[in-house]
Design a protein around this motif. Structure first.
Motif, PDB file in Angstrom:
ATOM      1  N   PRO A  71       0.833  -1.212   0.000  1.00  0.00           N
ATOM      2  CA  PRO A  71       0.000   0.000   0.000  1.00  0.00           C
ATOM      3  C   PRO A  71       0.866   1.260   0.000  1.00  0.00           C
ATOM      4  O   PRO A  71       1.991   1.254   0.493  1.00  0.00           O
ATOM      5  CB  PRO A  71      -0.802  -0.112   1.302  1.00  0.00           C
ATOM      6  N   HIS A  72       0.344   2.314  -0.606  1.00  0.00           N
ATOM      7  CA  HIS A  72       1.042   3.588  -0.712  1.00  0.00           C
ATOM      8  C   HIS A  72       0.106   4.704  -0.275  1.00  0.00           C
ATOM      9  O   HIS A  72      -1.106   4.647  -0.503  1.00  0.00           O
ATOM     10  CB  HIS A  72       1.424   3.896  -2.163  1.00  0.00           C
ATOM     11  N   LEU A  73       0.669   5.728   0.290  1.00  0.00           N
ATOM     12  CA  LEU A  73      -0.032   6.981   0.533  1.00  0.00           C
ATOM     13  C   LEU A  73       0.522   7.928  -0.516  1.00  0.00           C
ATOM     14  O   LEU A  73       1.747   8.067  -0.650  1.00  0.00           O
ATOM     15  CB  LEU A  73       0.276   7.475   1.941  1.00  0.00           C
ATOM     16  N   VAL A  74      -0.349   8.561  -1.297  1.00  0.00           N
ATOM     17  CA  VAL A  74       0.094   9.335  -2.445  1.00  0.00           C
ATOM     18  C   VAL A  74      -0.436  10.761  -2.366  1.00  0.00           C
ATOM     19  O   VAL A  74      -1.627  10.987  -2.165  1.00  0.00           O
ATOM     20  CB  VAL A  74      -0.389   8.679  -3.761  1.00  0.00           C
ATOM     21  N   GLY A  75       0.474  11.722  -2.508  1.00  0.00           N
ATOM     22  CA  GLY A  75       0.117  13.132  -2.568  1.00  0.00           C
ATOM     23  C   GLY A  75       0.697  13.751  -3.818  1.00  0.00           C
ATOM     24  O   GLY A  75       1.256  13.057  -4.672  1.00  0.00           O
ATOM     25  N   GLU A  76       0.591  15.069  -3.921  1.00  0.00           N
ATOM     26  CA  GLU A  76       1.140  15.761  -5.071  1.00  0.00           C
ATOM     27  C   GLU A  76       2.662  15.755  -4.986  1.00  0.00           C
ATOM     28  O   GLU A  76       3.247  16.317  -4.058  1.00  0.00           O
ATOM     29  CB  GLU A  76       0.626  17.193  -5.116  1.00  0.00           C
ATOM     30  N   LEU A  77       3.294  15.069  -5.891  1.00  0.00           N
ATOM     31  CA  LEU A  77       4.746  14.936  -5.993  1.00  0.00           C
ATOM     32  C   LEU A  77       5.385  14.266  -4.784  1.00  0.00           C
ATOM     33  O   LEU A  77       6.551  14.496  -4.480  1.00  0.00           O
ATOM     34  CB  LEU A  77       5.407  16.298  -6.273  1.00  0.00           C
ATOM     35  N   TRP A  78       4.638  13.392  -4.087  1.00  0.00           N
ATOM     36  CA  TRP A  78       5.217  12.608  -2.996  1.00  0.00           C
ATOM     37  C   TRP A  78       4.439  11.312  -2.803  1.00  0.00           C
ATOM     38  O   TRP A  78       3.289  11.197  -3.216  1.00  0.00           O
ATOM     39  CB  TRP A  78       5.277  13.395  -1.692  1.00  0.00           C
ATOM     40  N   THR A  79       5.112  10.352  -2.196  1.00  0.00           N
ATOM     41  CA  THR A  79       4.476   9.099  -1.789  1.00  0.00           C
ATOM     42  C   THR A  79       5.036   8.700  -0.422  1.00  0.00           C
ATOM     43  O   THR A  79       6.129   9.121  -0.038  1.00  0.00           O
ATOM     44  CB  THR A  79       4.760   7.933  -2.767  1.00  0.00           C
ATOM     45  N   ALA A  80       4.271   7.911   0.280  1.00  0.00           N
ATOM     46  CA  ALA A  80       4.735   7.321   1.541  1.00  0.00           C
ATOM     47  C   ALA A  80       4.466   5.825   1.454  1.00  0.00           C
ATOM     48  O   ALA A  80       3.425   5.401   0.948  1.00  0.00           O
ATOM     49  CB  ALA A  80       4.020   7.933   2.733  1.00  0.00           C
ATOM     50  N   LEU A  81       5.383   5.054   1.933  1.00  0.00           N
ATOM     51  CA  LEU A  81       5.307   3.602   1.872  1.00  0.00           C
ATOM     52  C   LEU A  81       5.442   3.050   3.277  1.00  0.00           C
ATOM     53  O   LEU A  81       6.332   3.455   4.030  1.00  0.00           O
ATOM     54  CB  LEU A  81       6.475   3.100   1.009  1.00  0.00           C
ATOM     55  N   ALA A  82       4.547   2.141   3.647  1.00  0.00           N
ATOM     56  CA  ALA A  82       4.573   1.495   4.965  1.00  0.00           C
ATOM     57  C   ALA A  82       3.503   0.415   4.966  1.00  0.00           C
ATOM     58  O   ALA A  82       2.829   0.183   3.958  1.00  0.00           O
ATOM     59  CB  ALA A  82       4.304   2.515   6.068  1.00  0.00           C
ATOM     60  N   SER A  83       3.329  -0.196   6.115  1.00  0.00           N
ATOM     61  CA  SER A  83       2.231  -1.160   6.256  1.00  0.00           C
ATOM     62  C   SER A  83       0.912  -0.402   6.238  1.00  0.00           C
ATOM     63  O   SER A  83       0.864   0.810   6.488  1.00  0.00           O
ATOM     64  CB  SER A  83       2.364  -1.928   7.572  1.00  0.00           C
ATOM     65  N   ARG A  84      -0.150  -1.098   5.984  1.00  0.00           N
ATOM     66  CA  ARG A  84      -1.477  -0.463   5.938  1.00  0.00           C
ATOM     67  C   ARG A  84      -1.817   0.207   7.267  1.00  0.00           C
ATOM     68  O   ARG A  84      -2.332   1.327   7.300  1.00  0.00           O
ATOM     69  CB  ARG A  84      -2.537  -1.524   5.582  1.00  0.00           C
TER      70      ARG A  84
END
Length: 134
Positions: free
Chosen positions: A93-106
Motif C-alpha cells: 500500500p502507498h499513501l500518495v500526494g502531489e509529488l510525494w508518496t509514503a510507503l509502509a504497512s497499511r
C-alpha cells in the motif's frame, strides 16, 4: 465636472473593470506553493527523517515514530513520480500526494494519513487509484 454623457460612459466602465478583476481573481488557481519536502512531511508526522536518497529527481527518507516506520519519497516532477509509481510494488500500500508518496504497512499508513494527508492506494495504482474504486 463631467458632462452627463461622459458620466454615463464612466459609470458603465467601472462595473466592467470591477467584474473583470473579480472574475480573473476567482479563475486564478490558488497558489499552493512549492511541493512539500521529505523533511516537511516527516515533521508533520513528528519526526526528523533519515535521508537515504538525495538526488535531483527524487529524495527519500524514512522515519520511525510511535505509529511505526515509513518511507517518504518526494519528486521533482510529475513524470518522475509517475515513473516511480510504475515501478512500485503492486502488493504494497502507498499513501500518495502531489509529488510525494509514503510507503509502509497499511496500519501505519492509516495513521500517517491523518497527519500528512494523501490518498491511500491499496492495490495496483495503475488500475485502482483509491480504495473501493473499480
Amino acid at each position: 465636472m463631467l458632462r452627463p454623457s461622459r458620466a454615463r460612459a464612466t459609470l458603465l466602465l467601472v462595473p466592467v473593470v470591477v467584474l473583470t478583476a473579480c472574475t480573473a481573481e476567482q479563475a486564478a488557481p490558488a497558489d499552493s506553493g512549492p511541493p512539500p519536502t521529505v523533511e516537511l512531511l516527516a515533521a508533520k508526522a513528528g519526526c526528523t527523517p533519515k535521508i537515504q536518497i538525495d538526488a535531483e529527481e527524487l529524495r527519500q527518507g524514512y522515519c520511525t515514530t510511535s505509529i511505526g516506520t515509513f518511507f517518504i519519497t518526494t519528486f521533482a516532477t510529475q513524470q518522475g513520480k509517475d515513473q516511480w509509481m510504475d515501478q512500485a510494488p503492486e502488493y504494497s500500500p502507498h499513501l500518495v500526494g502531489e509529488l510525494w508518496t509514503a510507503l509502509a504497512s497499511r496500519a501505519v499508513l492509516d495513521r500517517l494519513r491523518q497527519q500528512i494527508g494523501g490518498d491511500l492506494h491499496l492495490m495496483d495504482h495503475r488500475k485502482s487509484p483509491s480504495p473501493g474504486a473499480s
